[in-house]
Write a protein that holds these residues in place. Sequence first.
Motif, PDB file in Angstrom:
ATOM      1  N   LEU A  50      68.326  32.416 -48.458  1.00 60.25           N
ATOM      2  CA  LEU A  50      68.503  33.781 -47.524  1.00 60.25           C
ATOM      3  C   LEU A  50      66.995  33.591 -46.567  1.00 60.25           C
ATOM      4  N   TRP A  51      66.020  33.173 -47.371  1.00 61.68           N
ATOM      5  CA  TRP A  51      64.472  33.091 -46.600  1.00 61.68           C
ATOM      6  C   TRP A  51      64.764  31.996 -45.368  1.00 61.68           C
ATOM      7  N   CYS A  52      65.471  30.980 -45.672  1.00 59.54           N
ATOM      8  CA  CYS A  52      65.540  29.760 -44.970  1.00 59.54           C
ATOM      9  C   CYS A  52      66.440  30.294 -43.637  1.00 59.54           C
ATOM     10  N   VAL A  53      67.570  30.996 -43.843  1.00 58.77           N
ATOM     11  CA  VAL A  53      68.387  31.602 -42.713  1.00 58.77           C
ATOM     12  C   VAL A  53      67.760  32.477 -42.321  1.00 58.77           C
ATOM     13  N   VAL A  58      64.718  33.969 -36.926  1.00 59.33           N
ATOM     14  CA  VAL A  58      63.642  34.488 -36.171  1.00 59.33           C
ATOM     15  C   VAL A  58      62.849  33.408 -35.618  1.00 59.33           C
ATOM     16  N   LYS A  59      63.045  32.140 -35.725  1.00 56.34           N
ATOM     17  CA  LYS A  59      62.300  30.936 -35.322  1.00 56.34           C
ATOM     18  C   LYS A  59      60.938  31.047 -35.821  1.00 56.34           C
ATOM     19  N   ASP A  60      60.773  31.126 -36.861  1.00 58.32           N
ATOM     20  CA  ASP A  60      59.401  31.063 -37.775  1.00 58.32           C
ATOM     21  C   ASP A  60      59.260  29.673 -38.551  1.00 58.32           C
ATOM     22  N   LEU A  61      58.629  28.721 -37.729  1.00 57.80           N
ATOM     23  CA  LEU A  61      58.630  27.366 -38.304  1.00 57.80           C
ATOM     24  C   LEU A  61      57.836  27.270 -39.746  1.00 57.80           C
TER      25      LEU A  61
END
Length: 97
Positions: A50-53, A58-61
């Motif tokens: 879920l954190w990956c999703v 949010v486009k946080d690399l």
Amino acid sequence: MAIDITLVGYGAAFCTTCSFIPQVWQIIQSRNTESISLLMYCIFVFGVFLWCVYGVVVKDLPLIIANLVTLILAAIILAMKLRDTISKAKNSSLRQI
């Protein structure tokens, strides 16, 4: 001198992700997952997914990279735990016959 907050994110990502490497290495070497909680790793792997999703949305690399690597490492542990749990269940049922 101001520190770029993205560098803090990458530092945090590096530390938390690398913290799984010793555990994965130990489990691969020992082939022993007995002390690992199956339920905890199921919930954890789903949470990291879920954190990956979330990171993608949010486009946080730093968030994406850290959680993707952590997901892979935790999934290795979970897969080995599932394999051991299934194997023990099969062996237990065979002994009862």
